[in-house]
Design an enzyme around this catalytic site. Structure first.
Site, short mmCIF file in Angstrom:
data_model
loop_
_atom_site.label_atom_id
_atom_site.label_comp_id
_atom_site.label_asym_id
_atom_site.label_seq_id
_atom_site.Cartn_x
_atom_site.Cartn_y
_atom_site.Cartn_z
N LYS A 195 54.88 25.61 13.24
CA LYS A 195 53.50 25.39 12.84
C LYS A 195 53.01 24.04 13.39
O LYS A 195 51.90 23.93 13.90
CB LYS A 195 53.37 25.44 11.31
N GLN A 238 55.03 24.87 2.47
CA GLN A 238 55.98 25.88 2.92
C GLN A 238 56.77 26.44 1.74
O GLN A 238 57.35 25.69 0.96
CB GLN A 238 56.94 25.27 3.97
N ASP A 261 46.39 29.25 3.81
CA ASP A 261 47.40 30.30 3.70
C ASP A 261 46.84 31.54 2.99
O ASP A 261 47.45 32.60 3.01
CB ASP A 261 48.61 29.78 2.88
#
Ligand code: NAP
Length: 292
Positions: A53, A97, A120
């Site tokens: 990422k 994460q 997200d």
């Protein structure tokens, strides 16, 4: 042989378009999109996802604010960082994460992220907006799947899509996106899970199968209709002594068995995975545009 869907190539095409958007945001508006990438602990798979990422942010000109926190980080400590990032005007997206260490309540953390920075697409507000067809951040893997189908000219309209897996991050949201009333959706959706007796009964009737289970090669040829489209989300490590690292990655579908029998199939790796990161970048840029 069925067509192998090259997720890497499609992701690159989208990233090339996104790079142009970032350049213009910087040049025309003085806005550099910013993404906070928070890793807690040192889980090897999470480290590798986060690395990917951050690398993609750099390639597109997105500012990545990196946090590498020790596994012992307290829930309070993490909440404080999120609160600061919610207030930070240089940050358009906040990515925590998952999974988090067991002493941190994931739900509490996801709820703390400002929905306007929830790139997200995991915040209940954004999930609710998606469900009723409002503009929002769609979660990245489901949205990546929709984009893959779109780029391959695979219509879902009127098709029977069978999704195996009902997680909050893949199965449920992709089911929802495919149910929406527009021409990139309009599917008839079946969702199977661990309590579904005879999954093959459902998958055999499907024009499109989306496998998001996490069990290596669960879907075999006898469970697939000839000419179906296969989207394999699963990423599973299986031991392989012939590989230097001691394992190889396989999907939830037995690729070798079905590849000649289906019309399209995503490989693992190189199918859905690259799209997930790309849609995260898409969402971050979408958020940054709100600053104009
Ligand atoms: P998850 O949260 O563990 O959910 C797995 C789902 O599969 C659950 O709904 C579970 O049912 C169902 N399931 C388990 N065993 C089953 C069985 N024998 N038959 C039918 N259904 C069964 O997993 P996830 O986060 O959705 O991820 C799924 C896979 O996709 C994993 O391999 C993950 O690594 C991969 N993934 C890849 C990407 C990417 O970008 N490529 C992104 C996310 C995830 P219950 O609900 O009944 O327990």
């Amino acid at each position: 042989m069925g067509q192998i869907i090259d997720g890497k190539k499609i992701a690159q095409t989208i990233k090339d378009e996104l790079k142009i958007e970032v350049d213009s945001l910087i040049k025309d508006h003085g806005i550099t999109p910013g993404l906070a990438v928070i890793l807690v602990g040192a889980d090897p798979a999470s480290e590798s996802y986060v690395k990917g990422k951050r690398r993609t942010c750099k390639a597109l000109g997105i500012y990545a604010k990196d946090y590498n926190l020790v596994a012992e980080t307290s829930e309070e400590g993490l909440l404080t960082i999120i609160e600061e990032l919610n207030q930070d005007d240089s940050i358009d997206g906040i990515l925590v994460q998952l999974p988090l260490p067991s002493h941190i309540n994931e739900e509490k953390i996801l709820l703390a992220i400002d929905p306007k920075k929830d790139v997200d697409g995991f915040h209940p507000e954004n999930i609710g907006r998606m469900m009723i067809g409002m503009d929002t951040f769609y979660s990245c893997t489901p949205y990546g799947i929709i984009k893959l189908l779109e780029y391959c000219d695979i219509s879902t309209e009127g098709k029977h899509v069978c999704i195996v897996g009902r997680s909050n991050i893949v199965g449920k949201p992709v089911a929802n996106l495919l149910l929406q009333k527009h021409n990139l959706a309009n599917a008839t959706v079946t969702v199977c899970h661990s309590r579904t007796p005879d999954i093959g009964y459902h998958t055999r009737q499907a024009d499109i199968i989306i496998a998001a289970v996490g069990i290596p090669e669960l879907i075999t040829k006898d469970m697939v209709k000839e000419g179906a489209v296969i989207i394999d989300v699963g990423v599973n490590r299986v031991e392989d002594a012939t590989k230097k690292r001691g394992y190889r990655l396989v999907g939830d579908v037995n690729f070798e068995e079905v590849k000649d029998y289906v019309s399209h199939i995503t490989p693992v790796p190189g199918g859905v995975g690259p799209m997930t990161i790309t849609m995260l970048m898409f969402n971050t840029i979408k958020s940054a545009k709100n600053r104009i």
